[in-house]
Design an enzyme around this catalytic site. Structure first.
Site, mmCIF file in Angstrom:
data_model
loop_
_atom_site.group_PDB
_atom_site.id
_atom_site.type_symbol
_atom_site.label_atom_id
_atom_site.label_comp_id
_atom_site.label_asym_id
_atom_site.label_seq_id
_atom_site.Cartn_x
_atom_site.Cartn_y
_atom_site.Cartn_z
ATOM 1 N N CYS A 196 38.139 60.361 36.919
ATOM 2 C CA CYS A 196 38.350 58.959 37.293
ATOM 3 C C CYS A 196 39.486 58.747 38.277
ATOM 4 O O CYS A 196 39.354 57.972 39.231
ATOM 5 C CB CYS A 196 38.539 58.100 36.045
ATOM 6 S SG CYS A 196 40.011 58.487 35.060
ATOM 7 N N HIS A 255 41.852 55.375 31.782
ATOM 8 C CA HIS A 255 40.799 55.314 32.794
ATOM 9 C C HIS A 255 41.387 54.644 34.032
ATOM 10 O O HIS A 255 42.232 53.747 33.922
ATOM 11 C CB HIS A 255 39.582 54.543 32.289
ATOM 12 C CG HIS A 255 38.451 54.511 33.271
ATOM 13 N ND1 HIS A 255 37.956 55.646 33.871
ATOM 14 C CD2 HIS A 255 37.719 53.477 33.780
ATOM 15 C CE1 HIS A 255 36.977 55.318 34.702
ATOM 16 N NE2 HIS A 255 36.817 54.016 34.663
ATOM 17 N N ASP A 278 35.074 50.292 40.458
ATOM 18 C CA ASP A 278 35.204 51.537 39.703
ATOM 19 C C ASP A 278 34.184 52.536 40.224
ATOM 20 O O ASP A 278 32.984 52.409 39.981
ATOM 21 C CB ASP A 278 34.989 51.263 38.216
ATOM 22 C CG ASP A 278 35.297 52.472 37.339
ATOM 23 O OD1 ASP A 278 35.529 53.566 37.898
ATOM 24 O OD2 ASP A 278 35.294 52.326 36.110
#
Length: 638
Positions: A196, A255, A278
């Site tokens: 991530c 995250h 994202d």
């Protein structure tokens, strides 16, 4: 009648314009200007001179800037700054990871434009794609999908496991430039591997290069709700060990995503500004792996029917966590926690190396009436959406006010009683020393009897490694404690996990989850407590030897050590820094003896002035990410 003008030459004044538009670090050979700002050019005519009053020259331009930030310090940070920090670790141990964004480095602008041309949107319909490139909403979704490679030849392959032999361990990366240049040099083959923070960092580079204000955000204890019910289910066995589950709901230790600043004319007024994007491929949106842009304000207000992917982002910061005991093929509810998901949401401060906590941008204070009302509103909207058969990422219109359901998982008044409240016994872990890699982990279990009755406890303890996305690995340590407590008495139960016990089971994320599942003879209730321990390494030390001046030689000392009590092999030191090194430097160190400390001197010639940063990483066969950084101010040449 006067003869019409014929243009012989156009001088775009690239050098002057690019300086005024803050793009001179990218190039001065080609005109590169920013939206909404004037620029100059000169026209030379072949047949005669320009005659004011007689000749007219008409330019057609679009000057609207849908990504304009009116704060100069914010523009400097979120567009111009080419280095930063990505926050990792856990909510109890937040550490900054230095990163070289390098959006002004050689060839990066060309790679970013190629990235747009390689997208599925351009390949399918280039005319429409190019016509929509003035929309930051559209461009951000295209870039978001192209950072991962799930649908196309995007920049990065994602991998969450322990085997990276056919690529780079995601923890080893220290910057975006090497990744983007490798993708370009290999004919746009996805680079192996990213997780991530790497996806978010590379997207930050691309968006800043394209002039869209962007920052990197870390959410600790981030929910991944796969079925859209705003509940993350976690399953435990009777030793306290966390189990994998078929639903694939997880809480990521942390995250990382992006926020991009833009107007949102596709939404009701008031929902522009920072938008979540994202690039980590988790769920599909309109048939492709991307997420956002989702308005941060919409997330805070529970407006989960606003585009794009707002329900998924809402669950990452505000889902409930349900704990279950799995025993004899049956599931027993242990507790529903309403406040464990979404903590210490962090980003780098403006023009500072400090961390900004921006949790209040995403949700009202946990436990407040406003926060619970927003949660129930979001849940109500999701139930209505599910009833009407809408899909995630579909075009939805905001609905009107919703009533608050009283049969929701959360009550507006009092949270559900914890098992510890029923049993009147409290359990808690406490570390006795900082958890350093290579050393034993010493901690105690604190047990407190809150009642006026004697309590006989049986407590099963266990430890297991975790991947940072919450995936559990096999347990490697177990213990059982029998504790008798007098009324109001507190006791401690000492525990130790030796390095030899955890070393061979540790993931590269260096996460250990210790758990205790307690039961009292007179009560069927069970008490579950756990703690995530992040093991730390000593940092690399970087010293700049002398003054840093453009086009003058500069010596840099890098001091590093093997923190383990065993020999490590295949040691490689990586050093980079935009404006300081033309390319990433790799030094092959070979073998380092136990506890060995050493240093090397690197020579470079800075080629850009101003505030710069050096990033370093050392990897070996035993560890992958011992990091360090040093800020350097480079003066102009005399």
């Amino acid at each position: 009648m006067a003869q019409g003008l014929e243009v012989a030459l156009t001088d775009l004044q690239s050098s002057r314009n690019n300086v005024q538009h803050h793009t001179e670090e990218i190039t001065v050979d080609h005109l590169l200007v920013r939206r909404g700002q004037a620029f100059n050019l000169t026209l030379y005519f072949r047949n005669r001179g320009f005659q004011p009053g007689l000749d007219n020259i008409i330019f057609v331009v679009e000057t609207e800037d849908a990504v304009y930030l009116d704060s100069e310090p914010q523009r400097q940070e979120y567009v111009m700054n080419d280095y930063g920090f990505i926050y990792q670790g856990s909510k109890n141990w937040i550490r900054p990871c230095p990163w070289n964004y390098g959006q002004f480095e050689d060839k990066i602008i060309d790679i970013c434009l190629k990235l747009l041309d390689k997208s599925l949107h351009f390949q399918t319909d280039p005319a429409t794609d190019c016509a929509l490139r003035g929309s930051p909403v559209y461009v951000s979704r295209v870039v978001c999908a192209m950072i991962n490679s799930n649908d196309d030849n995007g920049v990065l392959n994602g991998k969450w496991s322990e085997n990276y032999t056919d690529g780079a361990n995601p923890a080893e990366w220290t910057g975006s430039v090497a990744i983007l240049k490798q993708w370009n040099a290999t004919g746009c083959q996805p680079v192996r591997y990213g997780q991530c923070w790497v996806f978010a960092a590379v997207m930050c580079t691309v968006m800043r290069c394209l002039g869209i204000p962007t920052r990197v955000i870390t959410n600790f204890d981030s929910g991944h709700d796969t079925d859209g019910n705003l509940i993350i289910d976690e399953y435990y066995d009777n030793t306290g060990r966390i189990l994998g589950n078929k639903k694939k709901d997880t809480i990521w230790n942390f995250h990382v995503w992006n926020e991009c600043w833009m107007a949102r004319k596709d939404l009701p007024p008031g929902y522009g500004g920072w938008q979540v994007l994202d690039a980590t491929p988790q769920e599909m949106s309109n048939g492709i792996y991307c997420c956002g842009p989702a308005s941060v304000r919409a997330i805070k207000e529970g407006e989960v029917d606003l585009n794009y992917d707002t329900p998924f982002v809402f669950s990452m910061v505000n889902a409930d966590c349900m704990s279950w005991l799995v025993q004899g093929g049956k599931e027993q509810k242990l507790h529903q926690d309403t406040s464990s998901v979404g903590n210490f949401i962090s980003t780098k401060s403006i023009q500072s190396d400090e961390r900004d906590d921006i949790t209040e941008n995403y949700k009202y204070e946990e436990g407040s009436l406003q926060e619970r009302q927003v949660f129930l509103k979001a849940l109500q909207k999701l139930k209505a959406r599910s009833f009407h058969g809408s899909q995630r990422g579909a075009e939805l219109q905001p609905s009107g006010p919703t009533s608050l359901s009283q049969d929701s998982p959360r009550s507006l008044h009092t949270p559900s009683l914890r098992p510890s409240d029923v049993v009147q016994v409290s359990l808690k872990f406490k570390l006795l020393d900082p958890p350093n890699m290579g050393q034993d982990i010493c901690f105690v279990l604190l047990a407190l009897n809150m009642s006026s009755q004697f309590k006989d406890l049986k407590v099963n303890l266990s430890a297991q490694s975790l991947l940072h996305d919450g995936s559990p690995l096999s347990p490697f340590w177990q213990d059982t404690a029998f504790i008798t407590l007098s009324p109001k008495e507190a006791k401690t139960y000492p525990c130790k996990i030796s390095y030899s016990q955890y070393s061979q089971y540790l993931s590269t994320d260096k996460l250990i989850r210790i758990s205790a599942l307690g039961e009292e003879k007179s009560s069927p209730e069970k008490i579950l407590v756990n703690k995530i321990i992040t093991l730390s390494y000593p940092s690399i030390t970087i010293n700049v030897l002398g003054a840093a001046v453009v086009n003058q030689p500069l010596s840099i000392q890098v001091i590093f050590s093997n923190p383990l009590s065993e020999q490590v092999e295949d040691c490689v030191l990586t050093v980079e820094g935009s404006g300081l090194f033309k390319k990433q430097q790799k030094v092959f160190l070979g073998v380092l003896k136990p506890q060995h400390r050493a240093s090397i001197i690197l020579e470079t010639v800075p080629f850009k002035s101003g505030q710069r940063q050096i990033q370093a990483n050392m990897r070996s066969n035993k560890f992958k990410d011992i990091k360090g950084y040093r800020n350097v101010y480079v003066d102009f040449a005399l």
